[in-house]
Design an enzyme around this catalytic site. Structure first.
Site, PDB file in Angstrom:
ATOM      1  N   ARG A  45       7.532   5.753  15.772  1.00  0.00           N
ATOM      2  CA  ARG A  45       7.308   4.378  16.120  1.00  0.00           C
ATOM      3  C   ARG A  45       7.893   4.087  17.646  1.00  0.00           C
ATOM      4  NH1 ARG A  45      11.216   1.953  11.529  1.00  0.00           N
ATOM      5  NH2 ARG A  45      10.224   3.604  10.301  1.00  0.00           N
ATOM      6  N   ASN A  46       9.051   4.925  17.947  1.00  0.00           N
ATOM      7  CA  ASN A  46       9.621   4.641  19.074  1.00  0.00           C
ATOM      8  C   ASN A  46       8.687   5.199  20.138  1.00  0.00           C
ATOM      9  OD1 ASN A  46      11.915   3.647  17.765  1.00  0.00           O
ATOM     10  ND2 ASN A  46      13.365   4.701  19.022  1.00  0.00           N
TER      11      ASN A  46
ATOM     12  N   PHE B 150      13.601  -7.019   0.385  1.00  0.00           N
ATOM     13  CA  PHE B 150      13.837  -8.149   1.180  1.00  0.00           C
ATOM     14  C   PHE B 150      12.632  -8.921   0.878  1.00  0.00           C
ATOM     15  CE2 PHE B 150      13.599 -10.778   5.069  1.00  0.00           C
ATOM     16  CZ  PHE B 150      14.757 -11.375   4.956  1.00  0.00           C
TER      17      PHE B 150
ATOM     18  N   ALA C  74       6.927   8.675   6.878  1.00  0.00           N
ATOM     19  CA  ALA C  74       6.783   8.271   5.561  1.00  0.00           C
ATOM     20  C   ALA C  74       5.319   8.325   5.145  1.00  0.00           C
ATOM     21  CB  ALA C  74       7.195   6.815   5.627  1.00  0.00           C
TER      22      ALA C  74
ATOM     23  N   GLN D 132      14.037   1.979  16.140  1.00  0.00           N
ATOM     24  CA  GLN D 132      15.215   2.603  15.744  1.00  0.00           C
ATOM     25  C   GLN D 132      16.202   3.017  17.061  1.00  0.00           C
ATOM     26  OE1 GLN D 132      12.612   5.767  13.851  1.00  0.00           O
ATOM     27  NE2 GLN D 132      13.873   5.127  12.089  1.00  0.00           N
TER      28      GLN D 132
ATOM     29  N   LYS E 267      10.990  -1.793  12.255  1.00  0.00           N
ATOM     30  CA  LYS E 267      11.848  -2.052  13.356  1.00  0.00           C
ATOM     31  C   LYS E 267      11.997  -0.659  14.203  1.00  0.00           C
ATOM     32  CE  LYS E 267      13.052  -6.254  12.514  1.00  0.00           C
ATOM     33  NZ  LYS E 267      12.638  -7.114  13.250  1.00  0.00           N
TER      34      LYS E 267
ATOM     35  N   PHE F 224      20.962  -4.024   9.732  1.00  0.00           N
ATOM     36  CA  PHE F 224      21.394  -5.099   8.637  1.00  0.00           C
ATOM     37  C   PHE F 224      22.195  -4.487   7.986  1.00  0.00           C
ATOM     38  CE2 PHE F 224      16.611  -5.900   9.378  1.00  0.00           C
ATOM     39  CZ  PHE F 224      16.777  -7.005  10.307  1.00  0.00           C
TER      40      PHE F 224
ATOM     41  N   LYS G  25      18.474   6.175   9.972  1.00  0.00           N
ATOM     42  CA  LYS G  25      18.445   6.792  11.404  1.00  0.00           C
ATOM     43  C   LYS G  25      18.798   5.628  12.461  1.00  0.00           C
ATOM     44  CE  LYS G  25      15.180  10.298   9.944  1.00  0.00           C
ATOM     45  NZ  LYS G  25      13.905  11.021   9.971  1.00  0.00           N
TER      46      LYS G  25
ATOM     47  N   LYS H 293      17.625  11.659  18.157  1.00  0.00           N
ATOM     48  CA  LYS H 293      16.402  12.014  18.459  1.00  0.00           C
ATOM     49  C   LYS H 293      15.333  10.865  18.748  1.00  0.00           C
ATOM     50  CE  LYS H 293      14.725  10.712  14.334  1.00  0.00           C
ATOM     51  NZ  LYS H 293      13.496  10.096  13.770  1.00  0.00           N
TER      52      LYS H 293
END
Length: 281
Positions: free
Chosen positions: A233-234, A4, A117, A264, A262, A61, A84, A169
């Site tokens: 990240r959450n 993107f 990652a 999740q 972003k 998206f 996910k 999760k």
């Protein structure tokens, strides 16, 4: 690889920088990509003539992406989703693999697991699980494609179970982040993870009775739950949300802390998030 297109602070296009430096300087800085990776800002051009399609985009998206790809891919293409999350529509939840299969008319496997990652990029050992429906031969093809000495892949015949583990999760990780932010301790966090796993299993079987119990003991299940509740990240943003007493929205924290990534499986709605925090309190 479809990218993107974004304009970096330097004024350069992200795809051009990736192709010049062989590095995704915004989302994975410091890691060299494979020499065969070419960034293409044209989605239609990136998938042209491809017989294997790997989907790794934010789940919100995907509906639009599939609509853009309709009629643009090979009829014999095979897909795999590393996404996910799920689409939640008025008529009910829709798994991303189902969205891909239904909109594009192709078979879609999934790949989920305890694999953050940046650690994979550093070639630290991790595992993942391929979920497939009927075609074991195709699943083995994906295993062969992804498997490396530091990235161990196994396959199970349970698309819905594998994908739901990778989705649900993230919700448990929000609760784990609240526990960290409220400094409630490791015992409470362990309880959240145990109860969360139990609820993941119950909810998955409610949606899809075919889901296998054994799937929750694969990398996509308990292992992914653990790593996401420790370093995802959450968890990170939920921790900050709690430490700020719910006064800063998840939208704000996401923009500040995730550098363009972003959250999740999270409703970006302050009232919803505040209610979730009050439930934990």
């Amino acid at each position: 690889m479809w990218v993107f297109e974004e304009t970096l602070p330097t004024g350069e296009k992200l795809s051009e920088v990736i192709n010049r430096t062989n590095e995704n300087v915004k989302y994975l800085p410091g890691t060299k990509l494979g020499k065969n990776v070419v960034a293409d800002p044209s989605l239609e051009n990136a998938v042209k003539d491809a017989n294997l399609l790997v989907f790794v985009t934010p789940h919100q998206f995907m509906d639009g992406i599939c609509k853009r790809l309709l009629g643009k891919i090979r009829a014999d293409a095979e897909a795999i989703s590393l996404i996910k999350g799920m689409e939640v529509k008025r008529e009910g939840p829709c798994m991303i693999s189902s969205l891909i299969s239904e909109q594009l008319g192709i078979n879609c496997c999934v790949l989920m697991g305890a694999n953050i990652a940046n650690e994979i990029a550093l070639e630290k050992f991790s595992e993942a699980t391929v979920g497939y429906r009927k075609d074991k031969e195709t699943a083995e093809k994906w295993v062969q494609l992804f498997n490396t000495p530091y990235f161990s892949i196994s396959a199970v015949q349970d698309v819905e179970g594998v994908e739901l583990c990778g989705t649900l999760k993230n919700i448990v990780a929000i609760a784990a982040g609240f526990v960290d932010g409220l400094e409630m301790g490791n015992n409470t966090k362990a309880a959240i993870m145990r109860i969360g796993l139990r609820e993941m299993k119950a909810f998955s079987k409610l949606l899809y009775p075919s889901v296998e119990d054994s799937t929750f003991f694969e990398s996509c299940g308990v292992a992914d739950l653990i790593t996401t509740c420790l370093g995802g990240r959450n968890r990170k943003c939920a921790d900050a949300f709690a430490r700020n007493g719910g006064k800063r929205s998840f939208d704000e924290l996401e923009a500040e802390m995730l550098q363009g990534q972003k959250l999740q499986v999270l409703a970006n709605n302050t009232a919803t998030n505040t209610h979730a925090l009050r439930l934990l309190w």
